[in-house]
Every structure is written in structure tokens, then in C-alpha cells.
Design a protein around this motif. Structure first.
Motif, PDB file in Angstrom:
ATOM      1  N   SER A 108       0.739  -1.224  -0.007  1.00  0.00           N
ATOM      2  CA  SER A 108       0.024   0.111  -0.117  1.00  0.00           C
ATOM      3  C   SER A 108       0.898   1.348   0.002  1.00  0.00           C
ATOM      4  O   SER A 108       0.545   2.504  -0.485  1.00  0.00           O
ATOM      5  N   ASP A 109       2.051   1.114   0.535  1.00  0.00           N
ATOM      6  CA  ASP A 109       3.104   2.331   0.427  1.00  0.00           C
ATOM      7  C   ASP A 109       3.261   2.992  -1.044  1.00  0.00           C
ATOM      8  O   ASP A 109       3.738   3.823  -1.141  1.00  0.00           O
ATOM      9  N   LYS A 110       3.031   1.998  -2.068  1.00  0.00           N
ATOM     10  CA  LYS A 110       3.436   2.380  -3.250  1.00  0.00           C
ATOM     11  C   LYS A 110       2.362   3.110  -3.946  1.00  0.00           C
ATOM     12  O   LYS A 110       2.644   3.655  -5.102  1.00  0.00           O
ATOM     13  N   LEU A 111       1.110   3.469  -3.383  1.00  0.00           N
ATOM     14  CA  LEU A 111      -0.009   4.182  -4.120  1.00  0.00           C
ATOM     15  C   LEU A 111      -0.443   5.337  -3.379  1.00  0.00           C
ATOM     16  O   LEU A 111      -0.013   5.412  -2.146  1.00  0.00           O
ATOM     17  N   SER A 112      -0.926   6.260  -4.195  1.00  0.00           N
ATOM     18  CA  SER A 112      -1.419   7.602  -3.243  1.00  0.00           C
ATOM     19  C   SER A 112      -2.721   7.211  -2.561  1.00  0.00           C
ATOM     20  O   SER A 112      -3.085   6.367  -2.958  1.00  0.00           O
ATOM     21  N   ASN A 113      -3.018   8.089  -1.770  1.00  0.00           N
ATOM     22  CA  ASN A 113      -4.391   8.229  -1.023  1.00  0.00           C
ATOM     23  C   ASN A 113      -5.332   7.878  -1.971  1.00  0.00           C
ATOM     24  O   ASN A 113      -6.591   6.979  -1.790  1.00  0.00           O
ATOM     25  N   ASN A 114      -5.398   8.713  -3.149  1.00  0.00           N
ATOM     26  CA  ASN A 114      -6.628   8.553  -4.172  1.00  0.00           C
ATOM     27  C   ASN A 114      -6.722   7.003  -4.797  1.00  0.00           C
ATOM     28  O   ASN A 114      -7.659   6.256  -4.923  1.00  0.00           O
ATOM     29  N   GLU A 115      -5.513   6.398  -5.253  1.00  0.00           N
ATOM     30  CA  GLU A 115      -5.443   4.993  -5.705  1.00  0.00           C
ATOM     31  C   GLU A 115      -5.724   4.101  -4.541  1.00  0.00           C
ATOM     32  O   GLU A 115      -6.184   3.136  -4.967  1.00  0.00           O
ATOM     33  N   LEU A 116      -5.316   4.339  -3.303  1.00  0.00           N
ATOM     34  CA  LEU A 116      -5.648   3.497  -2.307  1.00  0.00           C
ATOM     35  C   LEU A 116      -7.138   3.313  -2.309  1.00  0.00           C
ATOM     36  O   LEU A 116      -7.615   1.943  -2.167  1.00  0.00           O
ATOM     37  N   GLY A 117      -7.784   4.196  -2.328  1.00  0.00           N
ATOM     38  CA  GLY A 117      -9.347   4.073  -2.034  1.00  0.00           C
ATOM     39  C   GLY A 117     -10.039   3.392  -3.167  1.00  0.00           C
ATOM     40  O   GLY A 117     -10.840   2.680  -3.107  1.00  0.00           O
ATOM     41  N   LYS A 118      -9.375   3.694  -4.479  1.00  0.00           N
ATOM     42  CA  LYS A 118      -9.929   2.833  -5.735  1.00  0.00           C
ATOM     43  C   LYS A 118      -9.490   1.472  -5.468  1.00  0.00           C
ATOM     44  O   LYS A 118     -10.447   0.579  -5.675  1.00  0.00           O
ATOM     45  N   SER A 119      -8.340   1.006  -5.004  1.00  0.00           N
ATOM     46  CA  SER A 119      -7.997  -0.253  -4.923  1.00  0.00           C
ATOM     47  C   SER A 119      -8.655  -1.086  -3.832  1.00  0.00           C
ATOM     48  O   SER A 119      -8.830  -2.091  -3.992  1.00  0.00           O
ATOM     49  N   ARG A 120      -8.542  -0.482  -2.842  1.00  0.00           N
ATOM     50  CA  ARG A 120      -9.409  -1.299  -1.833  1.00  0.00           C
ATOM     51  C   ARG A 120     -10.848  -1.470  -2.299  1.00  0.00           C
ATOM     52  O   ARG A 120     -11.496  -2.547  -1.724  1.00  0.00           O
ATOM     53  N   LYS A 121     -11.642  -0.401  -2.897  1.00  0.00           N
ATOM     54  CA  LYS A 121     -13.241  -0.977  -3.528  1.00  0.00           C
ATOM     55  C   LYS A 121     -12.952  -2.032  -4.368  1.00  0.00           C
ATOM     56  O   LYS A 121     -13.768  -2.967  -4.196  1.00  0.00           O
ATOM     57  N   LEU A 122     -11.851  -2.092  -5.216  1.00  0.00           N
ATOM     58  CA  LEU A 122     -11.820  -3.085  -6.422  1.00  0.00           C
ATOM     59  C   LEU A 122     -11.674  -4.434  -5.681  1.00  0.00           C
ATOM     60  O   LEU A 122     -12.222  -5.533  -5.749  1.00  0.00           O
ATOM     61  N   ILE A 123     -10.907  -4.418  -4.685  1.00  0.00           N
ATOM     62  CA  ILE A 123     -10.745  -5.720  -3.831  1.00  0.00           C
ATOM     63  C   ILE A 123     -11.724  -6.245  -3.303  1.00  0.00           C
ATOM     64  O   ILE A 123     -12.111  -7.476  -3.260  1.00  0.00           O
ATOM     65  N   LYS A 124     -12.378  -5.235  -2.621  1.00  0.00           N
ATOM     66  CA  LYS A 124     -13.565  -5.636  -1.588  1.00  0.00           C
ATOM     67  C   LYS A 124     -14.687  -6.246  -2.470  1.00  0.00           C
ATOM     68  O   LYS A 124     -15.562  -7.120  -2.445  1.00  0.00           O
ATOM     69  N   GLU A 125     -14.785  -5.446  -3.863  1.00  0.00           N
ATOM     70  CA  GLU A 125     -15.887  -5.867  -4.739  1.00  0.00           C
ATOM     71  C   GLU A 125     -15.684  -7.215  -5.440  1.00  0.00           C
ATOM     72  O   GLU A 125     -16.470  -8.108  -5.654  1.00  0.00           O
ATOM     73  N   THR A 126     -14.133  -7.452  -5.835  1.00  0.00           N
ATOM     74  CA  THR A 126     -13.967  -8.659  -6.702  1.00  0.00           C
ATOM     75  C   THR A 126     -13.809  -9.731  -5.619  1.00  0.00           C
ATOM     76  O   THR A 126     -14.447 -10.892  -6.045  1.00  0.00           O
ATOM     77  N   LEU A 127     -13.540  -9.787  -4.171  1.00  0.00           N
ATOM     78  CA  LEU A 127     -13.553 -10.694  -3.436  1.00  0.00           C
ATOM     79  C   LEU A 127     -14.927 -11.199  -2.643  1.00  0.00           C
ATOM     80  O   LEU A 127     -15.126 -12.033  -2.088  1.00  0.00           O
ATOM     81  N   GLY A 128     -15.764 -10.015  -2.777  1.00  0.00           N
ATOM     82  CA  GLY A 128     -17.105 -10.136  -2.408  1.00  0.00           C
ATOM     83  C   GLY A 128     -17.039  -9.936  -0.890  1.00  0.00           C
ATOM     84  O   GLY A 128     -17.911 -10.600  -0.203  1.00  0.00           O
ATOM     85  N   LEU A 129     -16.077  -9.278  -0.457  1.00  0.00           N
ATOM     86  CA  LEU A 129     -16.103  -9.160   0.979  1.00  0.00           C
ATOM     87  C   LEU A 129     -17.362  -8.080   1.642  1.00  0.00           C
ATOM     88  O   LEU A 129     -17.667  -7.168   1.125  1.00  0.00           O
ATOM     89  N   GLY A 130     -17.700  -8.429   2.880  1.00  0.00           N
ATOM     90  CA  GLY A 130     -19.046  -7.764   3.440  1.00  0.00           C
ATOM     91  C   GLY A 130     -18.357  -6.864   4.437  1.00  0.00           C
ATOM     92  O   GLY A 130     -17.154  -6.902   4.766  1.00  0.00           O
ATOM     93  N   SER A 131     -19.100  -6.118   5.233  1.00  0.00           N
ATOM     94  CA  SER A 131     -18.996  -5.244   6.236  1.00  0.00           C
ATOM     95  C   SER A 131     -18.220  -5.887   7.467  1.00  0.00           C
ATOM     96  O   SER A 131     -17.520  -5.196   7.997  1.00  0.00           O
ATOM     97  N   THR A 132     -18.582  -7.117   7.590  1.00  0.00           N
ATOM     98  CA  THR A 132     -17.786  -7.837   8.906  1.00  0.00           C
ATOM     99  C   THR A 132     -16.687  -8.732   8.618  1.00  0.00           C
ATOM    100  O   THR A 132     -15.981  -9.255   9.292  1.00  0.00           O
ATOM    101  N   ASP A 133     -16.262  -8.653   7.155  1.00  0.00           N
ATOM    102  CA  ASP A 133     -14.841  -9.184   6.688  1.00  0.00           C
ATOM    103  C   ASP A 133     -13.892  -8.509   7.253  1.00  0.00           C
ATOM    104  O   ASP A 133     -13.718  -7.241   7.181  1.00  0.00           O
ATOM    105  N   LYS A 134     -12.689  -9.145   7.722  1.00  0.00           N
ATOM    106  CA  LYS A 134     -11.444  -8.343   7.983  1.00  0.00           C
ATOM    107  C   LYS A 134     -10.627  -8.125   6.781  1.00  0.00           C
ATOM    108  O   LYS A 134     -10.209  -9.225   6.061  1.00  0.00           O
ATOM    109  N   PHE A 135     -10.392  -6.769   6.626  1.00  0.00           N
ATOM    110  CA  PHE A 135      -9.561  -6.419   5.484  1.00  0.00           C
ATOM    111  C   PHE A 135      -8.625  -5.130   5.941  1.00  0.00           C
ATOM    112  O   PHE A 135      -9.065  -4.292   6.511  1.00  0.00           O
ATOM    113  N   TYR A 136      -7.391  -5.571   5.661  1.00  0.00           N
ATOM    114  CA  TYR A 136      -6.092  -4.646   6.075  1.00  0.00           C
ATOM    115  C   TYR A 136      -5.287  -4.303   5.193  1.00  0.00           C
ATOM    116  O   TYR A 136      -5.241  -5.175   4.193  1.00  0.00           O
TER     117      TYR A 136
END
Length: 78
Positions: A49-77
Motif C-alpha cells: 500500500s505504500d506504493k500508492l497515493s491516497n486516491n489510488e488506495l481508495g480505488k484499489s480497496r474498493k476493487l479488492i472488496k468488490e472482486t472478493l465479495g467482502l462484506g462489512s464484517t469481513d476483515k480487510f487490512y
């Protein structure tokens, strides 16, 4: 790997590492689904995550959550 993980009675959680710079691969998705299917506690950790800007981090986090189908109770760091 399935035998190794499936035969370990003391195993209670599995860490799944994904590269935050890229969309999760089909293997990442398959592994996440396998972990959930066998009812293990899954902790998804996005590396580099240190390789991305804050804007890129937000987009990437959203993409990972959507692709894996993570819910609000799933642990993602990251």
C-alpha cells in the motif's frame, strides 16, 4: 495446499495476501472462496500500500472488496 490446510485441526484463521496495486486474480478469488467455504476466519491483507497515493488506495480497496465479495464484517487490512 488443500490437504495441508484441510488436515490442520488447530488452524483457526488464514491470512490471504493480495497485492493492492492489482485486481485480485482468479486464484485469489478461488482461495478466498475456499477459505470461506470451509468456515475458516479469513483475514485479507493488501500488501504494498505504500506504493500508492491516497486516491489510488481508495480505488484499489474498493476493487479488492468488490472482486472478493467482502462484506462489512469481513476483515480487510492494508
Amino acid at each position: 495446499m488443500e490437504t495441508y490446510l484441510g488436515d490442520r485441526e488447530e488452524l483457526c484463521a488464514i491470512f490471504l495476501l493480495v497485492d493492492i496495486r492489482h485486481e485480485p486474480t482468479n486464484d485469489d478469488v478461488m482461495m478466498y472462496e475456499w477459505i470461506k467455504h470451509f468456515d475458516y476466519d479469513c483475514i485479507v491483507i493488501a500488501t504494498k500500500s505504500d506504493k500508492l497515493s491516497n486516491n489510488e488506495l481508495g480505488k484499489s480497496r474498493k476493487l479488492i472488496k468488490e472482486t472478493l465479495g467482502l462484506g462489512s464484517t469481513d476483515k480487510f487490512y492494508f
